[in-house]
Design a protein around this motif. Structure first.
Motif, mmCIF file in Angstrom:
data_model
loop_
_atom_site.group_PDB
_atom_site.id
_atom_site.type_symbol
_atom_site.label_atom_id
_atom_site.label_comp_id
_atom_site.label_asym_id
_atom_site.label_seq_id
_atom_site.Cartn_x
_atom_site.Cartn_y
_atom_site.Cartn_z
ATOM 1 N N LYS A 1 0.827 -1.206 0.000
ATOM 2 C CA LYS A 1 0.000 0.000 0.000
ATOM 3 C C LYS A 1 0.865 1.262 0.000
ATOM 4 O O LYS A 1 0.550 2.246 -0.674
ATOM 5 C CB LYS A 1 -0.928 0.000 1.217
ATOM 6 C CG LYS A 1 -2.032 -1.023 1.145
ATOM 7 C CD LYS A 1 -2.943 -0.916 2.364
ATOM 8 C CE LYS A 1 -4.069 -1.932 2.284
ATOM 9 N NZ LYS A 1 -4.970 -1.864 3.475
ATOM 10 N N ASN B 1 1.013 3.759 -3.450
ATOM 11 C CA ASN B 1 0.357 5.057 -3.291
ATOM 12 C C ASN B 1 1.045 6.142 -4.122
ATOM 13 O O ASN B 1 0.399 7.117 -4.516
ATOM 14 C CB ASN B 1 0.350 5.482 -1.813
ATOM 15 C CG ASN B 1 -0.776 4.825 -1.037
ATOM 16 O OD1 ASN B 1 -1.788 4.404 -1.617
ATOM 17 N ND2 ASN B 1 -0.614 4.728 0.277
ATOM 18 N N GLN C 1 -1.862 3.675 -7.191
ATOM 19 C CA GLN C 1 -2.264 2.262 -7.333
ATOM 20 C C GLN C 1 -2.404 1.820 -8.791
ATOM 21 O O GLN C 1 -3.034 0.809 -9.072
ATOM 22 C CB GLN C 1 -3.596 2.019 -6.597
ATOM 23 C CG GLN C 1 -3.609 2.449 -5.144
ATOM 24 C CD GLN C 1 -2.599 1.682 -4.292
ATOM 25 O OE1 GLN C 1 -2.360 0.507 -4.499
ATOM 26 N NE2 GLN C 1 -2.018 2.363 -3.309
#
Length: 323
Positions: free
Chosen positions: A244, A248, A252
């Motif tokens: 994640k 970021n 994505q």
């Protein structure tokens, strides 16, 4: 009593060649000026009254780098102090300009020919598929498989991401061919690149002679892998996963490049510099913008396969399907 007026002395040459005004105007006679005799040789380069320059001997010319066939202009040779190389230097300058222009065009032509040759070489694979220029039919099967199945494919597993980040950092000391040939050994030494397991090791263990001999990495690189594993564990706590955090930076979604030639592919980008600065701020090591961009290419954060490569479309399809 006022001072007497100063009398200006008149040079004899002035009396001969300049008229004198008297009280009666211009009636005062003056010595007539002699008319100059027309010089029949005025169109020649040298006149009688001008000092003659002694001709330079061939040995002097050769010693000073002057060509025996250098042309002299009448204007440039009207004085002994004028440089006889003015015309030669001008012509040589023009030749240099023409030569530089021809060199530039020839280098551009060679570059285009090389790129066309690389494109044709990519057609020489037994399967008939075109690939990126850094892969040739003579490349090892491991290297070709790395290009065909991994390079540019989006990765979302934390262990795999940390592995590719560590291997990209090792590129400063090893090539991809060397890394791929020792990949299984790397996985065994670094416990399948599990950041939690690696973070439990000590500096003494990670820099042991056994690990250094097996991986062929310097002590500095081994320490950076240990330190980066500690920082990845912190990212997992803060963001939920390393995946994640890193994805970021590209919202994505992989960046889809449209490069046709290898020279168009950069070694770093502003996005790589941004990620590098943030990682350094968090305590990561061996994460320069060049290392990060190599990691982004390998982990599929950017699709840098050339448009002529069959993998370019495949990686775009994998991004759309999320597989």
């Amino acid at each position: 009593m006022s001072a007497p007026p100063r009398v200006r002395s008149v040079d004899s040459s002035d009396r001969e060649f300049r008229s004198v005004l008297g009280p009666a105007g211009n009636k005062l006679q003056q010595k007539p000026l002699k008319k100059p005799v027309a010089d029949k040789t005025k169109n020649l380069t040298f006149t009688k009254n001008m000092p003659q320059c002694s001709p330079l001997s061939p040995s002097i010319l050769r010693r000073n780098g002057i060509s025996m066939t250098a042309s002299y202009s009448s204007d440039a040779s009207s004085s002994c102090e004028s440089s006889p190389l003015s015309v030669a230097s001008t012509s040589s300058g023009k030749r240099a300009l023409r030569r530089s222009g021809s060199l530039s065009s020839s280098s551009s032509l060679r570059r285009n020919l090389t790129e066309e040759r690389d494109e044709k070489a990519s057609d020489c694979f037994s399967d008939g598929r075109k690939r990126c220029a850094w892969i040739t039919p003579k490349s090892g099967q491991c290297y070709i498989a790395f290009h065909d199945t991994e390079w540019g494919v989006p990765v979302h597993d934390d262990k795999r991401l940390f592995e590719l980040l560590s291997l990209s950092g090792a590129l400063a000391e090893l090539s991809w061919k060397d890394i791929l040939s020792k990949r299984q050994l790397f996985r065994e030494v670094f416990m399948d690149f599990d950041p939690i397991a690696i973070s439990e090791l000590t500096n003494k263990k990670i820099t042991s002679s056994e690990i250094a001999t097996t991986t062929l990495l310097s002590e500095q690189k081994l320490r950076s892998i240990l330190e980066n594993a500690n920082q990845v564990c912190k990212l997992i706590v803060e963001f939920g996963s390393f995946d994640k955090y890193i994805w970021n930076f590209v919202n994505q979604k992989p960046t889809q490049s449209q490069f046709r030639y290898p020279r168009q592919v950069p070694v770093k980008t502003s996005k790589a510099e941004l990620i590098s600065k943030d990682l350094v701020r968090r305590g990561f090591r061996s994460v320069s913008p060049t290392v990060i961009y190599s990691f982004m290419q390998t982990a599929g954060l950017t699709n840098d396969h050339l448009t002529c490569c069959f993998r370019h479309h495949d990686c775009m399809t994998k991004d759309e399907t999320g597989n």
